[in-house]
Scaffold this motif. Sequence first.
Motif, PDB file in Angstrom:
ATOM      1  N   UNK A  61      -5.289   9.149   6.035  1.00 12.05           N
ATOM      2  CA  UNK A  61      -5.074   9.135   4.592  1.00 12.05           C
ATOM      3  C   UNK A  61      -4.488   7.818   4.123  1.00 12.05           C
ATOM      4  N   UNK A  62      -3.951   7.015   5.061  1.00 11.46           N
ATOM      5  CA  UNK A  62      -3.421   5.709   4.671  1.00 11.46           C
ATOM      6  C   UNK A  62      -4.490   4.845   4.025  1.00 11.46           C
ATOM      7  N   UNK A  63      -5.751   5.080   4.377  1.00 10.91           N
ATOM      8  CA  UNK A  63      -6.807   4.258   3.811  1.00 10.91           C
ATOM      9  C   UNK A  63      -7.059   4.570   2.340  1.00 10.91           C
ATOM     10  N   UNK A  64      -6.465   5.652   1.839  1.00 14.40           N
ATOM     11  CA  UNK A  64      -6.635   5.939   0.419  1.00 14.40           C
ATOM     12  C   UNK A  64      -6.045   4.835  -0.443  1.00 14.40           C
ATOM     13  N   UNK A  65      -5.042   4.122   0.078  1.00 14.85           N
ATOM     14  CA  UNK A  65      -4.432   3.045  -0.691  1.00 14.85           C
ATOM     15  C   UNK A  65      -5.406   1.885  -0.851  1.00 14.85           C
ATOM     16  N   UNK A  66      -6.401   1.796   0.041  1.00 17.90           N
ATOM     17  CA  UNK A  66      -7.376   0.716  -0.059  1.00 17.90           C
ATOM     18  C   UNK A  66      -8.229   0.846  -1.314  1.00 17.90           C
TER      19      UNK A  66
END
Length: 301
Positions: free
Chosen positions: A81-86
């Motif tokens: 889910x960290x990639x949602x910030x991308x």
Amino acid sequence: MNDAEINNVTNSIDKQDTVNDLSKLTSSTNNQSSHTRPPLLRQNTINYKRTPSDADVIKLPVPSGEPPINVEDDETVLGVSAYSILRYMYMALIVYSFLIAYITQCSWYTMLVFYFVEYILFYLWHWQAHHRIWWIPFNEGCYKKHKEHHWEIYPPKNFYGILKHPTDQTNRNTNSTDQLPISTWDYMRHKTWISDHEGLLILLTFIQLVSARLIFHCSYSTIVCALLGFMVMGFIGNWLHHAYHVEDHWLERYKWFHELRALHYIHHLGTAKHNYGVLNMTLDRFLGSFTFTGTKNNKKH
């Protein structure tokens, strides 16, 4: 039996049939949903209980004191889910690219191209920082500074940093290495302006800008805007990297930050030859240097 009674009996039978049909439909829907894998729910605030119970998950290694983090084990680029910030980062890049295109009359995608080239250069710079390669400019100093960062200032056992300080006021030579929060000044104190640590990255960026002018005939205003974008990205990346090493940082309210911190913590484990990205780890995925566990040996590098 009169007509009214017959109608009542008929209506009662129809209602019962309708109830039976609805019951069968509900039962069928429940059976289908029980065999359907629930989607991975992503959220901005920390709620580790929302990971699907039947999903294949991996528990990320985390610094001491961090809550456990489970992520879905998949092979996609958007595996955590960290990639949602991308999404927000790319949205900002697209808006900036259109804005600069309007101002300088360059193509709408010019700033995006500059970003991706710089991203590749950063990955290569970070890769060489963990290898001794004699023919690469600034490599020796960069390697030593990176080694200091990984094993002296922020070793895996003290990911939030250690400082030597006197414990006996009567004897200034008596020192200990108790864990202390590292300030921004402490983090930056071992660096110098245009140092041998960032020297190669600065050189590669300069070559990119000169090539854009001489080969692709970009205007000076476009190049200045690209340089401004690099400076902003460098500041944000450096600030975020520092935040990973600060305990009780205000960004800890977001799950994506905990996951990115865990991925960077994995970078500090073992050979430190994986998870080279600070925010964007897409290249790590494609080039085989990404890992969830910290035990992967990257034979390519």
